[in-house]
Motif scaffolding. Structure first.
Motif, PDB file in Angstrom:
ATOM      1  N   LYS A  21     -29.285   4.143  -6.941  1.00 28.01           N
ATOM      2  CA  LYS A  21     -28.696   4.845  -8.088  1.00 28.01           C
ATOM      3  C   LYS A  21     -29.193   6.292  -8.138  1.00 28.01           C
ATOM      4  N   ILE A  38     -33.073  18.884 -17.710  1.00 26.84           N
ATOM      5  CA  ILE A  38     -32.364  17.667 -18.129  1.00 26.84           C
ATOM      6  C   ILE A  38     -31.906  17.784 -19.589  1.00 26.84           C
ATOM      7  N   ALA A  39     -32.642  18.570 -20.374  1.00 26.30           N
ATOM      8  CA  ALA A  39     -32.290  18.905 -21.764  1.00 26.30           C
ATOM      9  C   ALA A  39     -33.020  20.209 -22.057  1.00 26.30           C
ATOM     10  N   PRO A  40     -32.573  20.985 -23.053  1.00 22.06           N
ATOM     11  CA  PRO A  40     -33.183  22.299 -23.296  1.00 22.06           C
ATOM     12  C   PRO A  40     -34.710  22.223 -23.455  1.00 22.06           C
ATOM     13  N   LYS A  42     -36.856  20.964 -21.430  1.00 22.42           N
ATOM     14  CA  LYS A  42     -37.490  19.800 -20.783  1.00 22.42           C
ATOM     15  C   LYS A  42     -37.576  20.019 -19.269  1.00 22.42           C
ATOM     16  N   HIS A 147     -40.826   2.923 -13.866  1.00 26.36           N
ATOM     17  CA  HIS A 147     -41.039   4.374 -13.911  1.00 26.36           C
ATOM     18  C   HIS A 147     -39.831   5.106 -13.332  1.00 26.36           C
ATOM     19  N   SER A 149     -36.792   3.960 -13.199  1.00 29.17           N
ATOM     20  CA  SER A 149     -35.672   3.753 -14.107  1.00 29.17           C
ATOM     21  C   SER A 149     -35.733   4.748 -15.269  1.00 29.17           C
ATOM     22  N   TYR A 150     -36.927   4.947 -15.804  1.00 30.16           N
ATOM     23  CA  TYR A 150     -37.162   5.887 -16.917  1.00 30.16           C
ATOM     24  C   TYR A 150     -36.671   7.284 -16.542  1.00 30.16           C
ATOM     25  N   THR A 152     -34.699   8.090 -13.942  1.00 35.63           N
ATOM     26  CA  THR A 152     -33.295   8.101 -13.525  1.00 35.63           C
ATOM     27  C   THR A 152     -32.396   8.295 -14.750  1.00 35.63           C
ATOM     28  N   GLY A 153     -32.788   7.682 -15.872  1.00 33.86           N
ATOM     29  CA  GLY A 153     -32.060   7.871 -17.125  1.00 33.86           C
ATOM     30  C   GLY A 153     -32.039   9.324 -17.556  1.00 33.86           C
ATOM     31  N   GLN A 154     -33.075  10.068 -17.172  1.00 35.48           N
ATOM     32  CA  GLN A 154     -33.131  11.507 -17.495  1.00 35.48           C
ATOM     33  C   GLN A 154     -32.376  12.331 -16.450  1.00 35.48           C
ATOM     34  N   VAL A 156     -29.868  11.631 -14.623  1.00 38.41           N
ATOM     35  CA  VAL A 156     -28.409  11.529 -14.708  1.00 38.41           C
ATOM     36  C   VAL A 156     -27.827  12.525 -15.725  1.00 38.41           C
ATOM     37  N   LEU A 157     -28.661  13.020 -16.632  1.00 40.22           N
ATOM     38  CA  LEU A 157     -28.170  13.933 -17.675  1.00 40.22           C
ATOM     39  C   LEU A 157     -27.758  15.294 -17.136  1.00 40.22           C
ATOM     40  N   THR A 159     -25.953  15.761 -14.470  1.00 45.52           N
ATOM     41  CA  THR A 159     -24.690  15.676 -13.714  1.00 45.52           C
ATOM     42  C   THR A 159     -23.543  16.191 -14.572  1.00 45.52           C
TER      43      THR A 159
ATOM     44  N   ALA B  39     -29.219  15.241 -25.187  1.00 41.49           N
ATOM     45  CA  ALA B  39     -28.966  16.499 -24.475  1.00 41.49           C
ATOM     46  C   ALA B  39     -27.579  16.928 -24.921  1.00 41.49           C
ATOM     47  N   LYS B  42     -24.301  14.718 -24.931  1.00 44.82           N
ATOM     48  CA  LYS B  42     -24.629  13.342 -24.500  1.00 44.82           C
ATOM     49  C   LYS B  42     -24.798  12.435 -25.721  1.00 44.82           C
ATOM     50  N   SER B 149     -36.079   0.782 -20.082  1.00 45.24           N
ATOM     51  CA  SER B 149     -36.853   1.905 -19.554  1.00 45.24           C
ATOM     52  C   SER B 149     -35.958   3.121 -19.329  1.00 45.24           C
ATOM     53  N   TYR B 150     -34.775   2.888 -18.772  1.00 44.34           N
ATOM     54  CA  TYR B 150     -33.779   3.933 -18.511  1.00 44.34           C
ATOM     55  C   TYR B 150     -33.447   4.694 -19.800  1.00 44.34           C
ATOM     56  N   GLN B 154     -34.528   8.595 -21.977  1.00 47.45           N
ATOM     57  CA  GLN B 154     -33.581   9.498 -22.659  1.00 47.45           C
ATOM     58  C   GLN B 154     -33.952   9.682 -24.130  1.00 47.45           C
TER      59      GLN B 154
END
Lengths: 159, 159
Positions: A21, A38-40, A42, A147, A149-150, A152-154, A156-157, A159, B39, B42, B149-150, B154
């Motif tokens: 992923k 990933i966000a302002p 961050k 870790h 996964s945590y 990856t959730g960020q 993806v933001l 994209t 974000a 989102k 976790s994902y 976020q």
């Protein structure tokens, strides 16, 4: 399939699904996009990529698979916050490290038999392991998968 | 501790650590902050909270623990994207659902013995389970922990 084999499969199915992923997201991003936050305010994409490589690199000595491949990443991507060090690896270099590392890790992981994963890792003493048998090699994969996964959730933001 | 007990401990240590982490973030946020997006453009914090409750609620029937507590959340927080439905539960209501749900899940989880976690869950047929014994109840906890976790990665961005 005995119960240790089943457990190892359950854990590695998640690890490889998450690696794939993250890899799919990474391949969809340009070098410019990797410089985005990933966000302002961050972390930037490139920092998360370096951070994951550095954390996964640590698994090699912990799991008794030998030395780290990229020890120089530790100071920049684990000890330091993003943007506190200006001279860092390029996105191109980190992409190469990521691919190479996944090849090496897969090869090392495949060299173990299911029962080996329930042996102690190198960050726990023999005395503690007798009392805490859950601190085994497979648990390192479980915690690193979470870790991954945590972040990856960020990741993806962007994209 | 036999190997099934060890494995169950490894998996639930992660689950409870993540629930606690999410809970700590949630408790640090005001109702206004929960309306913020993680974000720009989102999902909002409140949507992620509802989404996690809805996904965790699904575990009750899958693990044979009875009916869902909040079936009405499925349409809003799983089937629909954030902001596509304007009438949703309040942050106050969702906080209450989250706390109550964690109490119920913990109680249900504790009612099983370690070996029970290696039995089949309700989303796999008996025929398939013979060929794929990793599709057991514990695997549901592993996949939902990764999912949690994902989204925790976020959720923390709005603090």
């Amino acid at each position: 399939m005995n119960s240790n084999q089943t457990m190892v499969k359950m854990v590695f199915d998640r690890w490889y699904a998450l690696i794939q992923k993250f890899d799919t997201i990474l391949n969809s991003l340009t070098y410019d996009q990797l410089q985005k936050e990933i966000a302002p305010g961050k972390n930037r994409g490139i920092y998360l990529l370096g951070h994951l490589i550095a954390v996964h690199d640590d698994m090699l000595p912990i799991l008794n698979f030998g030395d780290k491949l990229y020890p120089e990443l530790n100071k920049i991507f684990i000890e330091s916050r993003d943007k506190s060090i200006t001279q860092i690896q390029s996105a191109r270099e980190l992409r190469t490290c990521w691919s190479k590392q996944n090849e090496v890790l897969t090869q090392k992981f495949n060299s173990l038999q299911p029962d080996d994963w329930f042996e102690k890792h190198n960050s726990v003493s023999s005395e503690d392991f007798i009392k805490e048998p859950h601190r085994n090699k497979l648990n390192i994969i479980i915690t690193r998968t979470n870790h991954l996964s945590y972040h990856t959730g960020q990741f993806v933001l962007i994209t």
